[in-house]
Design a protein around this motif. Structure first.
Motif, PDB file in Angstrom:
ATOM      1  N   ALA A  15      14.882  14.664 -11.726  1.00  0.00           N
ATOM      2  CA  ALA A  15      14.233  13.540 -12.423  1.00  0.00           C
ATOM      3  C   ALA A  15      15.237  12.605 -13.070  1.00  0.00           C
ATOM      4  O   ALA A  15      14.854  11.698 -13.800  1.00  0.00           O
ATOM      5  N   ASN A  16      16.542  12.810 -12.792  1.00  0.00           N
ATOM      6  CA  ASN A  16      17.530  11.957 -13.460  1.00  0.00           C
ATOM      7  C   ASN A  16      17.727  10.615 -12.758  1.00  0.00           C
ATOM      8  O   ASN A  16      18.386   9.732 -13.308  1.00  0.00           O
ATOM      9  N   THR A  17      17.178  10.458 -11.582  1.00  0.00           N
ATOM     10  CA  THR A  17      17.396   9.205 -10.853  1.00  0.00           C
ATOM     11  C   THR A  17      16.333   9.056  -9.765  1.00  0.00           C
ATOM     12  O   THR A  17      15.538   9.964  -9.526  1.00  0.00           O
ATOM     13  N   GLY A  18      16.316   7.876  -9.161  1.00  0.00           N
ATOM     14  CA  GLY A  18      15.526   7.661  -7.949  1.00  0.00           C
ATOM     15  C   GLY A  18      14.036   7.904  -8.108  1.00  0.00           C
ATOM     16  O   GLY A  18      13.427   7.608  -9.144  1.00  0.00           O
ATOM     17  N   ILE A  19      13.454   8.458  -7.074  1.00  0.00           N
ATOM     18  CA  ILE A  19      12.010   8.685  -7.033  1.00  0.00           C
ATOM     19  C   ILE A  19      11.592   9.668  -8.133  1.00  0.00           C
ATOM     20  O   ILE A  19      10.529   9.521  -8.743  1.00  0.00           O
ATOM     21  N   GLY A  20      12.450  10.645  -8.414  1.00  0.00           N
ATOM     22  CA  GLY A  20      12.115  11.650  -9.426  1.00  0.00           C
ATOM     23  C   GLY A  20      11.996  11.056 -10.815  1.00  0.00           C
ATOM     24  O   GLY A  20      11.066  11.389 -11.566  1.00  0.00           O
ATOM     25  N   ALA A  38      17.514  18.210 -14.279  1.00  0.00           N
ATOM     26  CA  ALA A  38      18.710  17.533 -13.796  1.00  0.00           C
ATOM     27  C   ALA A  38      19.802  18.580 -13.758  1.00  0.00           C
ATOM     28  O   ALA A  38      19.753  19.563 -14.495  1.00  0.00           O
ATOM     29  N   ARG A  39      20.771  18.392 -12.888  1.00  0.00           N
ATOM     30  CA  ARG A  39      21.869  19.377 -12.888  1.00  0.00           C
ATOM     31  C   ARG A  39      23.029  18.893 -13.733  1.00  0.00           C
ATOM     32  O   ARG A  39      23.880  19.675 -14.112  1.00  0.00           O
ATOM     33  N   ASP A  40      23.085  17.606 -14.026  1.00  0.00           N
ATOM     34  CA  ASP A  40      24.140  17.076 -14.883  1.00  0.00           C
ATOM     35  C   ASP A  40      23.498  16.733 -16.231  1.00  0.00           C
ATOM     36  O   ASP A  40      22.661  15.829 -16.317  1.00  0.00           O
ATOM     37  N   ARG A  42      24.432  15.218 -18.887  1.00  0.00           N
ATOM     38  CA  ARG A  42      24.582  13.856 -19.418  1.00  0.00           C
ATOM     39  C   ARG A  42      23.639  12.897 -18.696  1.00  0.00           C
ATOM     40  O   ARG A  42      22.893  12.143 -19.319  1.00  0.00           O
ATOM     41  N   ARG A  43      23.633  12.964 -17.382  1.00  0.00           N
ATOM     42  CA  ARG A  43      22.748  12.044 -16.653  1.00  0.00           C
ATOM     43  C   ARG A  43      21.277  12.386 -16.903  1.00  0.00           C
ATOM     44  O   ARG A  43      20.417  11.517 -16.959  1.00  0.00           O
ATOM     45  N   GLY A  44      21.016  13.685 -17.095  1.00  0.00           N
ATOM     46  CA  GLY A  44      19.655  14.087 -17.423  1.00  0.00           C
ATOM     47  C   GLY A  44      19.211  13.508 -18.754  1.00  0.00           C
ATOM     48  O   GLY A  44      18.110  12.962 -18.892  1.00  0.00           O
ATOM     49  N   ASP A  65      20.110  23.540 -11.119  1.00  0.00           N
ATOM     50  CA  ASP A  65      20.904  23.252  -9.923  1.00  0.00           C
ATOM     51  C   ASP A  65      20.320  24.081  -8.788  1.00  0.00           C
ATOM     52  O   ASP A  65      20.443  25.313  -8.771  1.00  0.00           O
ATOM     53  N   LEU A  66      19.704  23.410  -7.854  1.00  0.00           N
ATOM     54  CA  LEU A  66      19.040  24.128  -6.757  1.00  0.00           C
ATOM     55  C   LEU A  66      20.037  24.703  -5.747  1.00  0.00           C
ATOM     56  O   LEU A  66      19.633  25.399  -4.823  1.00  0.00           O
ATOM     57  N   ALA A  67      21.313  24.405  -5.947  1.00  0.00           N
ATOM     58  CA  ALA A  67      22.332  24.983  -5.068  1.00  0.00           C
ATOM     59  C   ALA A  67      22.860  26.305  -5.634  1.00  0.00           C
ATOM     60  O   ALA A  67      23.893  26.800  -5.175  1.00  0.00           O
ATOM     61  N   HIS A  91       8.260  19.261  -6.411  1.00  0.00           N
ATOM     62  CA  HIS A  91       9.567  19.529  -5.808  1.00  0.00           C
ATOM     63  C   HIS A  91      10.071  18.210  -5.238  1.00  0.00           C
ATOM     64  O   HIS A  91       9.776  17.858  -4.088  1.00  0.00           O
ATOM     65  N   ASN A  92      10.788  17.489  -6.074  1.00  0.00           N
ATOM     66  CA  ASN A  92      11.291  16.172  -5.650  1.00  0.00           C
ATOM     67  C   ASN A  92      12.776  16.207  -5.290  1.00  0.00           C
ATOM     68  O   ASN A  92      13.205  15.491  -4.384  1.00  0.00           O
ATOM     69  N   ALA A  93      13.557  17.008  -6.023  1.00  0.00           N
ATOM     70  CA  ALA A  93      15.013  16.995  -5.829  1.00  0.00           C
ATOM     71  C   ALA A  93      15.353  17.251  -4.375  1.00  0.00           C
ATOM     72  O   ALA A  93      14.718  18.071  -3.706  1.00  0.00           O
ATOM     73  N   VAL A 169      20.253  18.049  10.226  1.00  0.00           N
ATOM     74  CA  VAL A 169      20.047  19.046   9.169  1.00  0.00           C
ATOM     75  C   VAL A 169      19.087  18.503   8.113  1.00  0.00           C
ATOM     76  O   VAL A 169      18.263  19.252   7.569  1.00  0.00           O
ATOM     77  N   TYR A 170      19.168  17.222   7.829  1.00  0.00           N
ATOM     78  CA  TYR A 170      18.223  16.637   6.862  1.00  0.00           C
ATOM     79  C   TYR A 170      16.799  16.727   7.420  1.00  0.00           C
ATOM     80  O   TYR A 170      15.871  17.161   6.716  1.00  0.00           O
ATOM     81  N   ALA A 171      16.654  16.337   8.687  1.00  0.00           N
ATOM     82  CA  ALA A 171      15.320  16.352   9.300  1.00  0.00           C
ATOM     83  C   ALA A 171      14.756  17.773   9.338  1.00  0.00           C
ATOM     84  O   ALA A 171      13.570  18.002   9.076  1.00  0.00           O
ATOM     85  N   TYR A 202      10.402   4.698   2.848  1.00  0.00           N
ATOM     86  CA  TYR A 202      11.836   4.382   2.755  1.00  0.00           C
ATOM     87  C   TYR A 202      12.106   3.684   1.419  1.00  0.00           C
ATOM     88  O   TYR A 202      11.581   2.595   1.163  1.00  0.00           O
ATOM     89  N   VAL A 203      12.907   4.320   0.602  1.00  0.00           N
ATOM     90  CA  VAL A 203      13.039   3.924  -0.806  1.00  0.00           C
ATOM     91  C   VAL A 203      14.517   3.704  -1.144  1.00  0.00           C
ATOM     92  O   VAL A 203      15.380   4.501  -0.729  1.00  0.00           O
ATOM     93  N   ALA A 204      14.804   2.664  -1.885  1.00  0.00           N
ATOM     94  CA  ALA A 204      16.190   2.377  -2.292  1.00  0.00           C
ATOM     95  C   ALA A 204      16.582   3.327  -3.421  1.00  0.00           C
ATOM     96  O   ALA A 204      16.133   3.169  -4.558  1.00  0.00           O
ATOM     97  N   THR A 205      17.384   4.334  -3.092  1.00  0.00           N
ATOM     98  CA  THR A 205      17.844   5.320  -4.082  1.00  0.00           C
ATOM     99  C   THR A 205      19.289   5.693  -3.742  1.00  0.00           C
ATOM    100  O   THR A 205      19.902   5.076  -2.869  1.00  0.00           O
ATOM    101  N   GLN A 206      19.759   6.750  -4.365  1.00  0.00           N
ATOM    102  CA  GLN A 206      21.124   7.217  -4.059  1.00  0.00           C
ATOM    103  C   GLN A 206      21.127   8.285  -2.957  1.00  0.00           C
ATOM    104  O   GLN A 206      22.147   8.948  -2.742  1.00  0.00           O
ATOM    105  N   PRO A 210      26.732  11.226  -1.059  1.00  0.00           N
ATOM    106  CA  PRO A 210      27.121  12.525  -1.609  1.00  0.00           C
ATOM    107  C   PRO A 210      27.764  12.379  -2.981  1.00  0.00           C
ATOM    108  O   PRO A 210      28.526  11.448  -3.219  1.00  0.00           O
ATOM    109  N   ARG A 211      27.391  13.287  -3.889  1.00  0.00           N
ATOM    110  CA  ARG A 211      27.951  13.266  -5.240  1.00  0.00           C
ATOM    111  C   ARG A 211      29.324  13.943  -5.201  1.00  0.00           C
ATOM    112  O   ARG A 211      29.552  14.874  -4.427  1.00  0.00           O
ATOM    113  N   GLU A 212      30.172  13.504  -6.121  1.00  0.00           N
ATOM    114  CA  GLU A 212      31.535  14.061  -6.166  1.00  0.00           C
ATOM    115  C   GLU A 212      31.524  15.577  -6.267  1.00  0.00           C
ATOM    116  O   GLU A 212      32.296  16.265  -5.619  1.00  0.00           O
TER     117      GLU A 212
END
Ligand SMILES: NC(=O)c1ccc[n+]([C@@H]2O[C@H](COP(=O)([O-])OP(=O)(O)OC[C@H]3O[C@@H](n4cnc5c(N)ncnc54)[C@H](OP(=O)(O)O)[C@@H]3O)[C@@H](O)[C@H]2O)c1
Length: 300
Positions: A15-20, A38-40, A42-44, A65-67, A91-93, A169-171, A202-206, A210-212
């Motif tokens: 929920a820290n960005t984008g559609i979430g 959020a997994r970060d 600060r951004r959360g 962090d779902l990873a 489940h948006n992330a 893999v995304y699909a 199709y939505v303009a998001t990040q 890939p995050r650092e």
């Protein structure tokens, strides 16, 4: 935390960005007590502050962090301790690997691990509380991109160690979201908990950037960037994240959808799936395999 929560509780992952972020905002506006993940931190916190400022409502932040199965288990334990009810789980992330193969803490390919297996484990951990809160709704943000895996999941190489293509893999992970919906909806039939999948459009998001933190785990370099770019170049103009969130908000709240379950929505309309995505045997096969993979990494 006191929770004194008398409002319906809605968990929105990523929920820290984008559609979430826009989904969390929309559900807060409708009077739900939103648990934003959020997994970060600060951004959360920045996102929560923005939602609170724009809605005048209190929003809770819980790291996830779902990873990492450990993070998922910590998140579930916190939620079960703090919230006597869970009315909505979105489940948006999710991620699109953006050309890089990397693995989650348990060694699963990132799109499979974060987009499918993490939500699978999390749902299992929260399931009894959600059922006890019925009527309740679970939804998973899939994608029309599921069609880019026309043969469905590659069960012989679910982690794509042999053959890694970003879009594939995304699909496949978004097909997995649909399979998950089929089986969970059937398992929960009669409990008052609905389960649906949704393509936001199709939505303009990040997404796809890939995050650092993730790139630090990249274990392979892409072979298919050119192909991916060609597909992306042919997409129409994206909509805003606020518009992209409308389907999730609608599925979470619309009175007329209170008993609709096991459905794949294209935006806010039920849509017909390809035969492969509608295949319940394949869906059950993924469910069984997911249970096996989760059991390989028990809590300790
Ligand atoms: N944008 C589109 O056109 C589109 C189309 C169809 C479907 N979707 C789906 O919509 C959903 C939301 O994506 P979006 O477009 O809003 O993308 P986004 O702007 O990249 O947001 C993705 C969210 O997921 C979170 N996330 C990523 N990896 C995570 C992890 N390991 N653990 C926990 N959270 C993680 C991100 O957190 P960080 O910021 O920390 O990375 C972020 O909050 C995804 O499931 C995506 O597949 C998007």
């Amino acid at each position: 935390m006191d929770n004194g929560v008398t409002q319906p509780v809605a968990i929105v992952t990523g929920a820290n960005t984008g559609i979430g972020l826009e989904t969390a905002l929309g559900l807060a506006e409708q009077g739900m007590r939103v648990v934003a993940t959020a997994r970060d931190p600060r951004r959360g916190a920045e996102a929560v502050a923005e939602i609170e400022r724009r809605t005048g409502r209190t929003v809770d932040l819980v790291p996830l962090d779902l990873a990492s199965f450990a993070s998922i288990r910590r998140f579930a334990a916190t939620v079960l301790e703090r919230y006597p009810r869970i009315d909505v789980l979105v489940h948006n992330a999710g991620l699109a690997p953006g050309g890089h193969r990397w693995e989650t803490a348990e060694g699963f390919e990132a799109a499979f691990g974060v987009n499918h297996l993490g939500p699978f484990l999390l749902t299992g951990l929260l399931r009894d509380r959600i059922v006890a809160s019925a009527p309740a709704r679970i939804m998973i943000v899939s994608s029309g991109a599921y069609r880019m895996a026309p043969d469905g999941l590659c069960f012989d190489d679910l982690q794509h160690r042999e053959n890694f293509h970003t879009l594939q893999v995304y699909a496949e992970s978004k097909t997995a979201n649909i399979y998950f919906t089929h089986i969970l909806a059937r398992q929960l039939a009669g409990t008052g908990v609905t389960v649906n999948a949704v393509n936001p459009g199709y939505v303009a998001t990040q997404l796809g950037q890939p995050r650092e933190a993730d790139l630090a785990h990249a274990v392979a370099v892409p072979r298919d960037n050119a192909a991916s770019s060609a597909v992306l170049a042919n997409l129409p103009e994206p909509m805003t994240a606020a518009r992209g969130a409308i389907p999730s908000i609608t599925l979470a709240t619309a009175a007329e959808l209170a008993t609709t379950t096991g459905v794949y929505f294209d935006r806010t309309r039920p849509a017909t799936l390809t035969p492969v995505a509608a295949d319940l045997d394949l869906a059950q096969r993924l469910w069984d395999e997911s249970e096996r993979l989760v059991a390989l990494h028990p809590a300790h």
